[in-house]
Design an enzyme around this catalytic site. Structure first.
Site, mmCIF file in Angstrom:
data_model
loop_
_atom_site.group_PDB
_atom_site.id
_atom_site.type_symbol
_atom_site.label_atom_id
_atom_site.label_comp_id
_atom_site.label_asym_id
_atom_site.label_seq_id
_atom_site.Cartn_x
_atom_site.Cartn_y
_atom_site.Cartn_z
ATOM 1 N N HIS A 97 0.869 -1.177 0.000
ATOM 2 C CA HIS A 97 0.000 0.000 0.000
ATOM 3 C C HIS A 97 0.909 1.231 0.000
ATOM 4 C CE1 HIS A 97 -3.829 2.038 1.491
ATOM 5 N NE2 HIS A 97 -2.913 2.924 1.882
ATOM 6 N N HIS A 105 1.981 5.173 -0.927
ATOM 7 C CA HIS A 105 1.600 6.547 -1.249
ATOM 8 C C HIS A 105 2.730 7.135 -2.096
ATOM 9 C CE1 HIS A 105 -1.986 7.179 1.476
ATOM 10 N NE2 HIS A 105 -1.571 5.962 1.802
ATOM 11 N N CYS A 149 -4.122 10.428 4.496
ATOM 12 C CA CYS A 149 -4.662 9.908 5.752
ATOM 13 C C CYS A 149 -4.877 11.087 6.685
ATOM 14 C CB CYS A 149 -3.714 8.888 6.392
ATOM 15 S SG CYS A 149 -4.339 8.310 7.989
HETATM 16 C C1 LIG Z 1 -11.089 3.420 17.285
HETATM 17 C C2 LIG Z 1 -11.779 4.654 17.795
HETATM 18 C C3 LIG Z 1 -13.278 4.470 17.765
HETATM 19 C C4 LIG Z 1 -11.350 4.853 19.236
HETATM 20 O O1 LIG Z 1 -11.761 6.141 19.686
HETATM 21 P P1 LIG Z 1 -12.048 6.399 21.225
HETATM 22 O O2 LIG Z 1 -12.387 7.826 21.372
HETATM 23 O O3 LIG Z 1 -10.915 5.860 22.022
HETATM 24 O O4 LIG Z 1 -13.368 5.563 21.421
HETATM 25 P P2 LIG Z 1 -13.889 4.686 22.630
HETATM 26 O O5 LIG Z 1 -13.586 3.252 22.382
HETATM 27 O O6 LIG Z 1 -13.409 5.286 23.923
HETATM 28 O O7 LIG Z 1 -15.467 4.938 22.509
HETATM 29 C C5 LIG Z 1 -15.989 6.263 22.614
HETATM 30 C C6 LIG Z 1 -17.374 6.328 22.010
HETATM 31 O O8 LIG Z 1 -17.291 6.052 20.605
HETATM 32 C C7 LIG Z 1 -18.185 4.977 20.255
HETATM 33 N N1 LIG Z 1 -17.560 4.163 19.221
HETATM 34 C C8 LIG Z 1 -16.441 3.428 19.344
HETATM 35 N N2 LIG Z 1 -16.196 2.787 18.215
HETATM 36 C C9 LIG Z 1 -17.178 3.123 17.352
HETATM 37 C C10 LIG Z 1 -17.444 2.719 16.029
HETATM 38 N N3 LIG Z 1 -16.664 1.846 15.366
HETATM 39 N N4 LIG Z 1 -18.531 3.235 15.431
HETATM 40 C C11 LIG Z 1 -19.330 4.107 16.075
HETATM 41 N N5 LIG Z 1 -19.114 4.513 17.342
HETATM 42 C C12 LIG Z 1 -18.044 4.000 17.980
HETATM 43 C C13 LIG Z 1 -18.332 4.200 21.535
HETATM 44 O O9 LIG Z 1 -19.536 3.436 21.502
HETATM 45 C C14 LIG Z 1 -18.355 5.302 22.563
HETATM 46 O O10 LIG Z 1 -19.633 5.906 22.542
HETATM 47 P P3 LIG Z 1 -20.348 6.358 23.914
HETATM 48 O O11 LIG Z 1 -20.443 5.100 24.723
HETATM 49 O O12 LIG Z 1 -19.400 7.375 24.522
HETATM 50 O O13 LIG Z 1 -21.644 6.933 23.432
HETATM 51 C C15 LIG Z 1 -11.380 5.919 16.993
HETATM 52 O O14 LIG Z 1 -10.025 6.177 17.227
HETATM 53 C C16 LIG Z 1 -11.588 5.782 15.508
HETATM 54 O O15 LIG Z 1 -12.721 5.662 15.051
HETATM 55 N N6 LIG Z 1 -10.497 5.823 14.729
HETATM 56 C C17 LIG Z 1 -10.552 5.656 13.267
HETATM 57 C C18 LIG Z 1 -9.480 6.464 12.586
HETATM 58 C C19 LIG Z 1 -9.511 6.178 11.097
HETATM 59 O O16 LIG Z 1 -10.470 5.692 10.550
HETATM 60 N N7 LIG Z 1 -8.383 6.520 10.435
HETATM 61 C C20 LIG Z 1 -8.235 6.307 9.007
HETATM 62 C C21 LIG Z 1 -8.069 4.854 8.633
HETATM 63 S S1 LIG Z 1 -6.399 4.240 8.811
HETATM 64 C C22 LIG Z 1 -5.634 4.694 7.337
HETATM 65 O O17 LIG Z 1 -6.179 5.450 6.580
HETATM 66 C C23 LIG Z 1 -4.315 4.080 6.992
HETATM 67 C C24 LIG Z 1 -4.434 2.975 5.921
HETATM 68 C C25 LIG Z 1 -5.332 1.846 6.388
HETATM 69 O O18 LIG Z 1 -4.996 3.498 4.734
HETATM 70 C C26 LIG Z 1 -3.050 2.364 5.584
HETATM 71 C C27 LIG Z 1 -1.892 3.368 5.455
HETATM 72 O O19 LIG Z 1 -1.884 4.182 4.514
HETATM 73 O O20 LIG Z 1 -1.041 3.327 6.325
#
Ligand SMILES: CC(C)(COP(=O)([O-])OP(=O)([O-])OC[C@H]1O[C@@H](n2cnc3c(N)ncnc32)[C@H](O)[C@@H]1OP(=O)([O-])[O-])[C@@H](O)C(=O)NCCC(=O)NCCSC(=O)C[C@@](C)(O)CC(=O)[O-]
Length: 315
Positions: free
Chosen positions: A221, A223, A254
């Site tokens: 993957h 970039h 990202c």
């Molecule tokens: C992982 C978390 C959720 C932790 O985030 P957090 O703030 O630590 O969440 P938490 O576990 O403490 O939960 C807080 C609240 O969020 C809710 N929650 C928890 N999970 C979810 C969910 N799945 N869907 C909906 N709601 C969710 C959960 O239910 C709770 O709700 P409350 O009880 O307070 O009402 C957050 O950090 C996150 O969503 N991160 C995603 C970041 C992301 O998507 N980044 C881009 C993708 S990676 C990338 O692009 C790289 C890649 C893959 O392409 C490869 C490369 O190039 O290297």
């Protein structure tokens, strides 16, 4: 626009290269997650339909992450049912059990967890340490496998990290092993900020093979920040890798990595592979037309050299 009859160079057989490469298309997820504007759900669905129509068979559709973290993909519940019936694989990103529940409820059959080789990015992207993130993924992978759902394990910052600099090979190998040991079916080695060069790619794949990681389980993957993505891809193919991530039109980046620019453009990849006589099943003309169409929606030209070359009258 028709890419046929362009006088493509004759392929010279090279026994070190695979006969076929599977393109894992990430434009709709990795590409659109990084757009400032939120693209309307019907446009996203049409983008995915057009990508499928262009012959892409694995199209990463969206992410079931926290909507506040990636607002651009907050419409996953609306998008997935619009495209779920397409005859292609539609992997989606799920960081935790909450995300997996949401994806399974809509019938997703392929999911991806996304780990980091570095602590800084694990914190920025997942609000977790590397080990805490792996602990979060473990029940996700176990449940997905129990339901016969295919699991990809992304590993970001394999080649360099904007906060930590160089990333030791052993650190990358360790997290790869952990992802495979928990049951991931395949891995994708992410050069999140595009700093890799071919020698580094060679060194990492060799180190992984020495650690017993089957090259058949690896995807790459890249970039294109420093213009190395195609050279890096060719190097990976020479090591036996046959799965390559790319993004239509070179969309991407990202939101949680400083200095991450666009992904390797799918058109640039297909152009190179065609020149090498490697089959992808992609209709380059239809793909370019799709990226030109999406560029018009985004209000700026595609950064892909191939898109620009094959569509200069249309952009
Ligand atoms: C992982 C978390 C959720 C932790 O985030 P957090 O703030 O630590 O969440 P938490 O576990 O403490 O939960 C807080 C609240 O969020 C809710 N929650 C928890 N999970 C979810 C969910 N799945 N869907 C909906 N709601 C969710 C959960 O239910 C709770 O709700 P409350 O009880 O307070 O009402 C957050 O950090 C996150 O969503 N991160 C995603 C970041 C992301 O998507 N980044 C881009 C993708 S990676 C990338 O692009 C790289 C890649 C893959 O392409 C490869 C490369 O190039 O290297």
């Amino acid at each position: 626009m028709n890419a046929a009859g362009l006088g493509l160079p004759m392929a010279v057989p090279d026994e070190k290269l695979p006969a076929r490469v599977r393109i894992h298309e990430v434009g709709a997820r990795d590409g659109l997650q990084n757009e400032k504007a939120v693209v309307p759900v019907e446009v996203k669905a049409e983008f995915i339909r057009r990508l499928a129509g262009a012959g892409l068979t694995t199209i990463e559709a969206t992410s079931f992450v926290h909507p506040d973290w990636v607002p651009q993909l907050a419409d996953a519940e609306q998008l997935f049912p619009r495209v779920g019936g397409l005859p292609v694989a539609l992997p989606v990103l799920v960081p935790n059990l909450r995300g997996l529940d949401r994806a399974l409820a809509l019938g997703a059959r392929r999911v991806a967890v996304f780990a980091s080789a570095t602590e800084s990015f694990a914190k920025a992207n997942l609000n977790r340490t590397v080990d805490e993130a792996l602990a979060m993924f473990e029940p996700v992978v176990a449940r997905a496998k129990a339901e016969d759902v295919h699991v990809r394990g992304y590993l970001s910052m394999c080649f360099g990290d904007p906060w930590e600099g160089a990333v030791p090979l052993a650190q990358v190998v360790g997290v790869c092993r952990a992802l495979l040991d928990m049951g991931c079916d395949e891995l994708s080695l992410g050069d999140t900020i595009g700093v890799a060069t071919p020698g580094h790619v060679s060194a990492l794949i060799t180190a992984l093979a020495d650690a017993g990681v089957p090259v058949s389980a690896l995807g790459v993957h890249f970039h294109d920040t420093y213009g190395q993505a195609l050279s890096n891809t060719l190097t990976a193919l020479r090591h036996g890798v046959t799965t390559v991530d790319a993004s239509a039109g070179g969309l991407g980046g990202c939101p949680y990595a400083k200095s991450a620019t666009g992904n390797l453009a799918t058109e640039d990849l297909v152009w190179m592979l065609r020149g090498l006589g490697i089959d992808t099943g992609v209709d380059l003309g239809r793909l370019v037309a799709t990226s030109v169409w999406m560029a018009a929606h985004l209000g700026r030209p595609s950064p892909s050299r191939t898109v620009r070359a094959l569509s200069h009258q249309e952009q």
